[in-house]
Design a protein around this motif. Structure first.
Motif, short mmCIF file in Angstrom:
data_model
loop_
_atom_site.label_atom_id
_atom_site.label_comp_id
_atom_site.label_asym_id
_atom_site.label_seq_id
_atom_site.Cartn_x
_atom_site.Cartn_y
_atom_site.Cartn_z
N TYR A 181 0.82 -1.21 0.00
CA TYR A 181 0.00 0.00 0.00
C TYR A 181 0.85 1.26 0.00
O TYR A 181 0.48 2.27 -0.59
N ALA A 184 1.82 1.79 -3.51
CA ALA A 184 0.67 2.29 -4.29
C ALA A 184 0.47 3.77 -4.04
O ALA A 184 0.12 4.52 -4.94
N ASN A 185 0.72 4.21 -2.81
CA ASN A 185 0.61 5.63 -2.51
C ASN A 185 1.64 6.43 -3.26
O ASN A 185 1.39 7.56 -3.68
N LEU A 188 0.59 7.56 -6.54
CA LEU A 188 -0.18 8.80 -6.57
C LEU A 188 0.74 10.00 -6.74
O LEU A 188 0.41 10.97 -7.44
N SER A 193 -3.65 7.82 -11.19
CA SER A 193 -4.86 7.97 -10.40
C SER A 193 -4.87 6.87 -9.34
O SER A 193 -4.04 5.98 -9.36
N GLU A 194 -5.82 6.92 -8.41
CA GLU A 194 -5.79 5.95 -7.31
C GLU A 194 -5.94 4.52 -7.79
O GLU A 194 -5.24 3.62 -7.33
N GLY A 195 -6.85 4.31 -8.72
CA GLY A 195 -7.05 2.96 -9.23
C GLY A 195 -5.82 2.46 -9.95
O GLY A 195 -5.40 1.32 -9.79
N ALA A 197 -2.79 3.43 -9.46
CA ALA A 197 -1.68 3.25 -8.52
C ALA A 197 -1.78 1.90 -7.84
O ALA A 197 -0.80 1.17 -7.70
N LYS A 198 -2.99 1.54 -7.44
CA LYS A 198 -3.13 0.23 -6.80
C LYS A 198 -2.89 -0.88 -7.82
O LYS A 198 -2.29 -1.89 -7.51
N VAL B 88 -2.14 12.01 1.64
CA VAL B 88 -1.23 11.40 0.67
C VAL B 88 0.18 11.93 0.88
O VAL B 88 1.16 11.18 0.81
N SER B 92 3.27 9.45 1.79
CA SER B 92 4.42 9.31 0.89
C SER B 92 5.69 9.79 1.56
O SER B 92 6.77 9.22 1.36
#
Lengths: 248, 129
Positions: A181, A184-185, A188, A193-195, A197-198, B88, B92
């Motif tokens: 996770y 994935a952050n 960003l 985009s969030e989707g 990135a995951k 965020v 990060s």
């Protein structure tokens, strides 16, 4: 082995052990991959599920010359033993070749230096159509602030061109590993985009793994076409192809 | 308003429905310092978080309202609260932090949630037999 233990504790469900081959040195032979069962007699269970962690083997070829690519085309027995093959092109021509014709699953992008070539849209689009993914290392961003700037700028330029078909990778020491996770952050930050990135950590990696599996297994496909003819002629309607290797 | 029970005394309770996104995000983090040196106390921990933000996001990042709600020095784990717009950035910054006083370290983010109550149980630590 420490690194793997940390991987498991942090929450990854599949790990690939990487073996890097650099062609600048002479007499590089591709050795057999270390079998994961030698390292771990019993693999630990993924957090929160009851399945065991998968450990795959992976080969990275650092190519700086077109003749190095011949190794991929030759059917060396040892190459077939690796689950995932990645290539690390050093020049623009090689990047083009890697995206378009080479039989690899991942193309690694060096993020720690100013890239000697710019990404162009046509080879990148061809790579995406073939199912080849691009890969970024995030470990340099943890170590040093200049590296961090290069990593982020290269990552952003990559994202703009390839519309987010990226997977990510980490390196050696256990403390430099970050959880899925967290990575994935970071996606960003790089402009995904969030989707997306995951997906960069989960779906795209899994797609690269499956791409590797299809590369290992299928040599050709047999399909039968039912032609609208009489019954005795239907048996001869199978087109002549190679048989598919059946997977045990 | 709660309904009156049949024959029982009416309980008075109020139901609040929040439609906006939550104001704050909460993170449970753990700092990993493998070398057995001096552990940071609470103030130093907060300083470390602010430094991480400053290194990645500059002065604007360092000015982000972050609170350390709890801190345990023994396990080096803490619960942080940050305003949702800066979530965020904080995450990060914690991910990319590599060093504490020239010692290698790593932040492991264990749980995050917009609600503090959700941090009390971690389904990843369940052992399924």
């Amino acid at each position: 082995q420490n690194v793997l233990a940390v991987c498991f504790s942090v929450g990854y469900s599949a790990v690939a052990l990487n073996h890097v081959i650099d062609f600048k040195e002479k007499k590089q032979e591709i050795i057999k991959p270390v079998s994961p069962s030698e390292l771990f007699p019993s693999l630990p269970i993924v957090q929160g599920t009851s399945k065991r962690i998968k450990v795959l083997t992976r080969l990275t070829l650092v190519v700086s010359d077109p003749s190095h690519c011949n190794l991929l085309r030759s059917t060396s027995a040892n190459i077939r033993l690796y689950d995932i093959i990645a290539v690390f092109p050093k020049t623009e021509k090689l990047f083009h070749i890697a995206c378009t014709t080479l039989d690899v699953d991942l193309v690694c992008i060096n993020v720690t230096e100013k890239l000697p070539f710019y990404f162009r849209r046509p080879p990148v689009n061809m790579a995406i159509d073939r199912g080849v993914y691009f890969e970024l290392l995030y470990t340099p961003a943890i170590k040093d602030s200049t590296m961090r700037r290069y990593t982020i700028s290269n990552a952003i330029s990559l994202m703009q061109i390839c519309k987010g078909k990226v997977s990510s990778q980490s390196k050696n020491k256990p403390l430099e590993l970050r959880g899925p996770y967290d990575v994935a952050n970071l996606g960003l930050l790089f402009g995904l985009s969030e989707g997306e990135a995951k997906a960069a950590v989960s779906t795209n990696c899994r797609a690269a793994m499956l791409h590797g599996e299809t590369r290992k297994s299928a040599c050709g496909v047999v399909y039968t076409v039912k032609k609208p003819r009489k019954a005795e002629e239907e048996e001869t309607a199978v087109p002549a192809c190679k048989k598919a290797k059946t997977q045990v | 308003r709660g309904p009156a029970g049949r024959g029982m005394a009416a309980a008075a309770f109020e139901r609040r429905v929040l439609r906006r996104a939550a104001e704050h995000h909460y993170l449970r983090v753990r700092l990993e310092l493998p070398d057995g040196g001096a552990r940071p106390n609470a103030a130093q921990f907060k300083q470390l978080v602010v430094t991480a933000l400053r290194e990645l996001h500059g002065e604007v990042g360092a000015a982000l309202p972050v609170d350390v709600l709890t801190y345990e020095e023994k396990t080096l784990s803490a619960i942080l609260r940050v305003i949702s717009s800066g979530f965020v950035k904080l995450w990060s910054a914690l991910t990319l932090l590599g060093f504490y006083q020239n010692r290698r370290c790593a932040f492991r983010v264990l749980q995050t949630s917009p609600f503090l109550l959700a941090l009390c149980g971690n389904s990843r630590e369940l052992v399924l037999d």
